[in-house]
Design an enzyme around this catalytic site. Structure first.
Site, PDB file in Angstrom:
ATOM      1  CB  ALA A 134      39.807  34.893  33.423  1.00  0.00           C
ATOM      2  CE  LYS A 135      39.200  37.897  40.997  1.00  0.00           C
ATOM      3  NZ  LYS A 135      40.583  37.793  41.469  1.00  0.00           N
ATOM      4  N   GLY A 136      35.529  35.708  37.693  1.00  0.00           N
ATOM      5  CA  GLY A 136      34.112  35.352  37.570  1.00  0.00           C
ATOM      6  C   GLY A 136      33.366  35.669  38.844  1.00  0.00           C
ATOM      7  CB  VAL A 145      35.159  39.086  32.850  1.00  0.00           C
ATOM      8  CG1 VAL A 145      35.889  40.043  31.917  1.00  0.00           C
ATOM      9  CG2 VAL A 145      33.797  39.638  33.224  1.00  0.00           C
TER      10      VAL A 145
END
Ligand code: NAD
Length: 438
Positions: free
Chosen positions: A112-114, A67
């Site tokens: 962001a992050k995943g 994201v």
């Protein structure tokens, strides 16, 4: 980390992040509605599904996502977590948190992050390597040194980052790719001081905050009684550094339970016992306590450094600390925030208190782009300056909105409100100056 407690408690991080954002907006009355929509929703979410050949010759399909919340200030920045319960919702909330954190730390990054839905405890190293490499291939140019830069998070580490770098590098020959990911091993371009950065940043922010004299009756760390929940990277480094700064560590815990000694624990002995026995529980000449006991311990400073949603509406009234320093992300629910505020407990919020990790990630990125390695003392001096500036900024913002409110006679803001107002203001300034709309 062992858990995803937001989900366990029926508490949704995404909803919490939205509630915090909306509360902060009550102190901002000049943002256009469309801009609020733009700030609150992710810019892009990439979903990938990919098959992996398992060690037992079976094939399993995995689901991963990344994201990108906002890029107005620069490329996305944020960790990748591997966890069986990780959801797009949770990752979107954490990506938004990164947008506010990078703005407050004044870094040229967005949020962001995943995540990859998997259980690393049940996977071999070879399986984890294949998952990571395939995930990076599937993401393609969704990540890159100037687009979106991952880092370690729950159940990923410097080895995962080394695989990410190596895979990205194999598909982007002939360019300097080290800055595609931070939290790498030192010899692959990692930064000195990254390991202890979050704990050190937490100390810097707390020390600076105490100089402002607004944490009821606390004016320094010397002799202050500190309780720390969680002894992973952040908790263990915080324990050592707060102890060195003169605080008395009265109790600590891990996922098995905790130990207490009002005379003060020795961080070296605590970590040696944990290394030998897998937990702090049983450390000689200490009292065994539960995690609930720790949160309610009679201390000056409580540092939740483990999991989300630990202080809730059912236990916030028991907190005896004067100051709670959020070393973990989102350890306090919005209901608990209100209870703590009513009881006069100050909360130094996560987007400032644990910002040291992303600050030194930024330093790693700069060193990689310039093919340099800074000495440890330079990293630590620069980190301290960033933490102090962010802490001062939220205190100034808090005073400004508190004074405005006194005039209006409405509710008083918390430091979290102030931190979010400051971050949203910084974001909207950049967006307006860029004239981002068409
Ligand atoms: P970690 O996995 O290294 O450590 C987590 C610790 O929490 C472990 O010691 C574990 O035993 C303990 N724990 C698990 N369940 C517990 C429970 N119920 N009660 C008490 N302790 C429990 O993780 P970390 O990197 O130290 O991260 C901790 C928190 O800080 C997370 O919220 C993370 O998102 C946040 N954070 C970390 C960094 C970083 O640089 N590592 C940066 C910013 C924020």
């Amino acid at each position: 980390m062992s858990d995803s407690p937001g989900a366990d408690n029926g508490l949704d991080l995404y909803v919490i992040a939205q509630q915090q954002f909306e509360r902060a907006l009550s102190w901002i009355d000049d943002l256009k509605a469309g801009l609020i929509d733009y700030l609150v929703t992710p810019k892009r979410t990439v979903h990938v599904r990919f098959p992996i050949h398992m060690d037992d010759d079976s094939v399993r399909t995995f689901h991963g996502f990344r994201v990108l919340h906002n890029t107005a200030r620069g490329p996305g920045k944020g960790g990748i977590r591997y966890h069986p319960d990780v959801t797009e919702h949770e990752v979107a909330a954490l990506a938004a948190l990164m947008t506010w954190k990078t703005a407050l730390m004044d870094l040229p990054f967005g949020g962001a992050k995943g995540g990859v839905v998997c259980n690393p405890k049940a996977l071999s190293r070879a399986e984890l390597r294949r998952i990571t490499r395939r995930f990076v291939i599937e993401l393609g140019d969704a990540i890159g040194p100037h687009t979106d830069i991952p880092a370690p998070d729950v159940y990923t580490n410097e080895q995962t980052m080394a695989w990410i770098f190596d895979t990205f590098d194999a598909f982007h020959k002939g360019q300097n790719n080290r800055a595609v990911v931070t939290g790498k091993p030192l010899r692959l371009g990692g930064s000195l001081g990254r390991d202890s950065a979050t704990g050190r940043g937490c100390l810097n922010a707390t020390q600076r905050f105490l100089t402002h004299g607004i944490a009821h009756g606390l004016d320094g760390l010397a002799g202050a009684k500190v309780a720390i929940q969680g002894l992973g990277n952040v908790g263990a480094n915080s324990m050592k550094l707060f102890h060195e700064a003169g605080a008395t560590i009265v109790c600590v815990s891990d996922s098995q339970g905790g130990v207490a000694d009002d005379g003060g624990l020795d961080p070296g002995e605590v970590m040696a016992h944990k290394a030998e026995h897998g937990s702090v529980v049983g450390l000689p000449e200490t009292r065994t306590i539960t995690n609930e006991d720790l949160l309610a311990w009679d201390c000056d400073i409580l540092i939740p450094a483990a999991l989300e949603c630990q202080v809730r509406d059912d236990n916030a009234a028991d907190v005896k600390a004067k100051l709670v320093v959020e070393a973990a992300n989102a350890p306090i629910t919005p209901e608990a925030d209100e209870i703590l505020q009513e009881r006069g407990v100050t909360v130094l919020p996560d987007i400032v208190a644990n910002g040291g990790g992303v600050v030194v990630s930024y330093f790693e990125w700069v060193q990689n782009l310039q093919n340099q390695q800074w000495p440890l003392d330079e990293v630590e001096t620069r980190l301290q300056a960033k933490m102090q500036a962010a802490t001062d900024a939220i205190v100034e913002r808090w005073k400004q909105i508190r004074d405005d409110n006194d005039r209006k006679g409405s509710r008083s803001p918390t430091l979290r409100d102030a931190a979010l107002v400051e971050a949203i203001r910084r974001m909207s300034d950049v967006i307006l100056q860029r004239d981002i709309w068409m």
